[in-house]
Design a protein around this motif. Structure first.
Motif, PDB file in Angstrom:
ATOM      1  N   GLU A  88     -13.055 -13.460 -33.470  1.00 13.52           N
ATOM      2  CA  GLU A  88     -14.073 -14.013 -33.950  1.00 13.52           C
ATOM      3  C   GLU A  88     -15.471 -13.487 -33.603  1.00 13.52           C
ATOM      4  O   GLU A  88     -16.364 -13.494 -34.511  1.00 13.52           O
ATOM      5  CB  GLU A  88     -14.172 -15.623 -33.542  1.00 13.52           C
ATOM      6  N   THR A  89     -15.567 -13.133 -32.438  1.00 16.38           N
ATOM      7  CA  THR A  89     -17.061 -12.505 -32.132  1.00 16.38           C
ATOM      8  C   THR A  89     -17.229 -11.163 -32.690  1.00 16.38           C
ATOM      9  O   THR A  89     -18.284 -10.732 -33.573  1.00 16.38           O
ATOM     10  CB  THR A  89     -16.917 -11.899 -30.525  1.00 16.38           C
ATOM     11  N   GLU A  92     -18.487 -11.589 -36.552  1.00 18.34           N
ATOM     12  CA  GLU A  92     -19.622 -12.070 -36.790  1.00 18.34           C
ATOM     13  C   GLU A  92     -20.629 -10.897 -36.511  1.00 18.34           C
ATOM     14  O   GLU A  92     -21.462 -10.443 -37.311  1.00 18.34           O
ATOM     15  CB  GLU A  92     -19.971 -13.071 -35.481  1.00 18.34           C
ATOM     16  N   ASN A  96     -22.851  -9.146 -39.893  1.00 17.27           N
ATOM     17  CA  ASN A  96     -24.390  -8.886 -39.744  1.00 17.27           C
ATOM     18  C   ASN A  96     -24.521  -7.400 -39.749  1.00 17.27           C
ATOM     19  O   ASN A  96     -25.829  -6.956 -39.783  1.00 17.27           O
ATOM     20  CB  ASN A  96     -24.863  -9.644 -38.314  1.00 17.27           C
ATOM     21  N   ASP A 724     -15.422 -14.993 -45.297  1.00 14.87           N
ATOM     22  CA  ASP A 724     -16.480 -14.140 -44.396  1.00 14.87           C
ATOM     23  C   ASP A 724     -16.805 -13.129 -45.246  1.00 14.87           C
ATOM     24  O   ASP A 724     -18.038 -12.982 -45.194  1.00 14.87           O
ATOM     25  CB  ASP A 724     -15.820 -13.678 -42.979  1.00 14.87           C
TER      26      ASP A 724
END
Length: 745
Positions: A88-89, A92, A96, A724
């Motif tokens: 999950e990290t 992200e 970005n 996502d």
């Protein structure tokens, strides 16, 4: 008779007689051995098996490159403790930071987590992670923002293709656990977190209604066939088993029962009105026919499809339906019983824009003899783009001129079934390829009989022949004929143009004892001979002649065939086999292939002739022979294109394309139907760890454009990963281009 007094030449004949007799006794008493063409793998083939150590007892492991990325971001220890949180990290970070390495790592780690969930029996979680892999690998390959930094020479690029392909295959396996996906239907997939719709669509000549089921080629290993031909790209290679069409359709008889063919599955999503932050909710699962499409447009990039043409062929050859049909020995020993199997067979949909190549087997054989050549020729892009292969099967125990007469009728019936208006120009560029006696059957399609063949049996005018009209017509059709004007080239391989010493007194005696000719043929000849005493030169040609008799070097038909006038513009090509004189067969036979001597196989008026080091029974599988046939086919294309500069695969299909295969109403030529909003989608629900599904409901069909315009049922996409990156969000799918010479191989 004392064998010691038999000349050396006759001793060779005795050897061949013994070989024939023993072989016949073995095949008729114990049955022919069952050759396997495919076997089931214990573990499916997976391109990521080594890289990710998928078979490791502790479970899959990350690749060295992803390990380095985790280390660079200080996440190695975190991943060891808690893989889901670390993943999950990374997700992200990837959102970005437009970093291809990050996107790849998310794709790989998602696949690993999916395999772990699959091993634990949690189907819903596995489906979720495989969806993340599909999304992120697609982003890595096609996202516009990565165009400037994407490196197709990086091995990681190919690994991203493998991740997409393997994740899609694992997804399909999960969806198919309880419900078989078929083109022409819609499916609503429900998981604990999301709901989404998949439309299954067929792209190619095979209509959706003839798609019975599919199998994964990665489950199988090809046996016996010399080569396995694949192309590399995107998609999951599958084999589709054909569902027979309506029996009242006269074209149905040309497609054998149990036929399997190659398809490639590709998944993409087509929401045009999706707002930022919204997950896509409508996906299309496309089943491409690799003979019709070799690449597809994805995000303004043309991507080659991953294909496997050999495994579906081997699957069909190993099927009970093919084994039942492949009765070479019965065709030799009992021609009457095998007449129901006589005719032309197609393993591909009829295509009015491709040139037919008709392959004709020889004595004691069947179309199976051509499968290695067929498999190898289709591996060449230009050959499979421009040619379609047909196979002629006939009872090889009857005289070859009888088989030639039947083939004339069968070729005419095929033209009437698929091109009744005679508008398909490629039908008039036909090429015949014949092995052994099949070369004689093929050559007789191109010559003019005039009075020469009748003079073999009688010096008296045919008008003076007395007997029933049907009997006289049957005899006349075998001896008076015109060449087929649609045939442009004939390739003969190991053909006895002047007969074979194999057909000697001994073998002919045995053949007459074993081969049971059709009673109607014997009765017809006997009746005409009885009604016309003294009319015929030799009544044996009418009453007891079989295939072995017809191949005797002293047969009067060979000189007539060699001097017969061929159709204008027809070209002959010849392949001669010779074996090593130091080998067993070489020591007991003259110069030749062990069955046909060089002097008989040589053809003086051939456009080309080569000599191949091979024996009679394997010469058609020899690589030099196959490459020569390819050269001839390419030469023929050059001649066709020189005559007509119009592209061989025109943009607009010919009018007869509508008669080529049954299609759903409204279909565009060359494309099968897709579902519409009017059909209720099939519901597939995924509680954690289970895969129940409701019975399938056939959907209405429409063109791909209709599919894109239709509003999908209200639903939300089930893969969190799509939310996502939205990498699969594409415009309505375009029809992939027709095959081109630039196909990635």
């Amino acid at each position: 008779m004392t064998f010691s007094r038999i000349p050396h030449r006759d001793s060779r004949r005795l050897v061949w007689t013994s070989v024939l007799l023993c072989a016949v006794l073995v095949s008729t008493s114990t049955g022919c051995t069952s050759t396997r063409y495919i076997s089931k793998r214990n573990v499916r083939e997976n391109a990521l098996a080594t890289q990710l150590q998928l078979m490791r007892r502790k479970g899959p492991a990350v690749s060295e490159r992803t390990h380095q990325l985790l280390q660079r971001f200080g996440l190695n220890e975190a991943y060891e403790r808690d893989p889901p949180s670390t993943l999950e990290t990374l997700r992200e970070f990837a959102i970005n930071d437009e970093d291809a390495e990050l996107i790849f790592a998310v794709s790989e780690l998602s696949y690993i987590e999916g395999k772990k969930a699959e091993r634990a029996g949690d189907s819903s979680a596995a489906l979720h992670h495989f969806g993340m892999t599909i999304t992120n690998s697609y982003e890595y390959l096609f996202a516009p923002e990565l165009d400037q930094i994407r490196n197709p020479y990086d091995p990681q690029f190919r690994s991203a293709c493998d991740l997409y392909n393997e994740a899609l295959e694992d997804t399909l396996r999960l969806l198919c656990t309880e419900n078989r996906l078929r083109p022409g239907q819609s499916y609503t997939i429900r998981t604990p977190n999301r709901t989404f719709t998949i439309d299954a669509v067929a792209r190619g000549k095979w209509p959706a209604e003839e798609f019975e089921r599919f199998e994964f080629v990665s489950d199988f290993k090809v046996e016996t066939l010399n080569n396995r031909h694949m192309t590399y790209g995107l998609g999951v290679p599958l084999l589709a088993v054909r569902k027979p069409g309506p029996q009242q359709d006269p074209r149905e008889q040309y497609y054998p029962e149990g036929l399997s063919y190659a398809v490639t599955a590709l998944l993409r999503c087509v929401d045009e009105d999706r707002q930022p932050g919204q997950p896509p909710k409508h996906c299309v699962l496309e089943f491409f026919d690799p003979l019709s499409h070799n690449q597809v447009q994805l995000a303004n990039h043309w991507a080659p499809l991953e294909t496997d043409l050999t495994t579906p062929l081997a699957y069909y050859l190993d099927s009970p339906q093919f084994r039942k049909r492949n009765r070479a020995t019965e065709g030799l020993l009992n021609p009457a019983k095998s007449q129901d199997l006589r005719g032309l067979y197609m393993l591909e949909p009829y295509d009015p824009n491709r040139i037919p190549v008709v392959m004709v087997h020889g004595l004691w054989s069947s179309p199976l003899t051509w499968m290695d050549m067929f498999n190898d020729l289709r591996s060449f892009p230009q050959i499979r783009e421009r040619y379609q292969f047909w196979f002629y099967m006939y009872p090889s125990g009857q005289p070859f001129w009888v088989s030639a007469t039947q083939m004339r009728k069968d070729l005419a019936a095929t033209r009437a079934a698929f091109d009744p208006q005679r508008r398909d120009r490629m039908m008039d560029q036909m090429v015949l390829v014949g092995h052994s006696m099949g070369g004689l059957v093929s050559k007789m399609q191109t010559i003019e009989s005039e009075q020469e063949f009748w003079n073999i049996v009688s010096n008296k005018p045919v008008e003076q022949l007395e007997g029933p009209p049907e009997a006289k017509a049957k005899l006349a059709s075998a001896l008076f004929f015109k060449p087929n004007q649609s045939i442009r080239r004939v390739v003969t391989i190991a053909t006895p143009h002047r007969g074979s010493d194999f057909a000697n007194d001994y073998t002919r005696w045995i053949a007459r004892k074993l081969i049971r000719l059709p009673s109607i043929a014997i009765n017809t000849g006997t009746l005409l001979a009885a009604r016309n005493p003294g009319f015929f030169k030799d009544t044996k040609l009418l009453t007891v002649s079989n295939a072995i008799d017809s191949l005797a070097p002293d047969s009067p038909i060979f000189p007539v065939m060699l001097r017969a006038e061929r159709a204008p513009g027809v070209k002959y090509h010849n392949v001669v086999g010779v074996i090593n004189q130091e080998s067993l067969f070489g020591r007991i036979s003259r110069s030749g292939d062990g069955i046909v001597e060089y002097e008989s196989s040589h053809l003086e008026d051939a456009e080309s002739e080569i000599v191949v080091q091979a024996d009679h029974t394997s010469i058609q599988t020899n690589s030099q022979t196959i490459l020569e046939v390819r050269r001839i086919l390419m030469e023929h294309l050059g001649q066709v294109d020189a005559q007509d500069r119009v592209a061989a695969l025109p943009e607009a299909a010919s009018p007869s394309d509508r008669t080529a295969r049954p299609r759903a109403a409204g279909d565009a030529p060359g494309q099968a139907a897709s579902p519409t909003q009017d059909a209720p989608p099939i519901q597939i629900t995924f509680p954690t760890g289970s895969l129940p599904a409701e019975p399938a409901t056939p959907a209405d069909t429409a063109t791909p454009a209709d599919m894109a315009d239709a509003s999908p049922p209200e639903a939300f996409l089930g893969f969190d990963a799509f939310e996502d990156l939205g990498a699969l969000d594409q415009p309505a799918p375009q029809a992939p281009p027709a095959l081109s010479g630039a196909a990635a191989e």
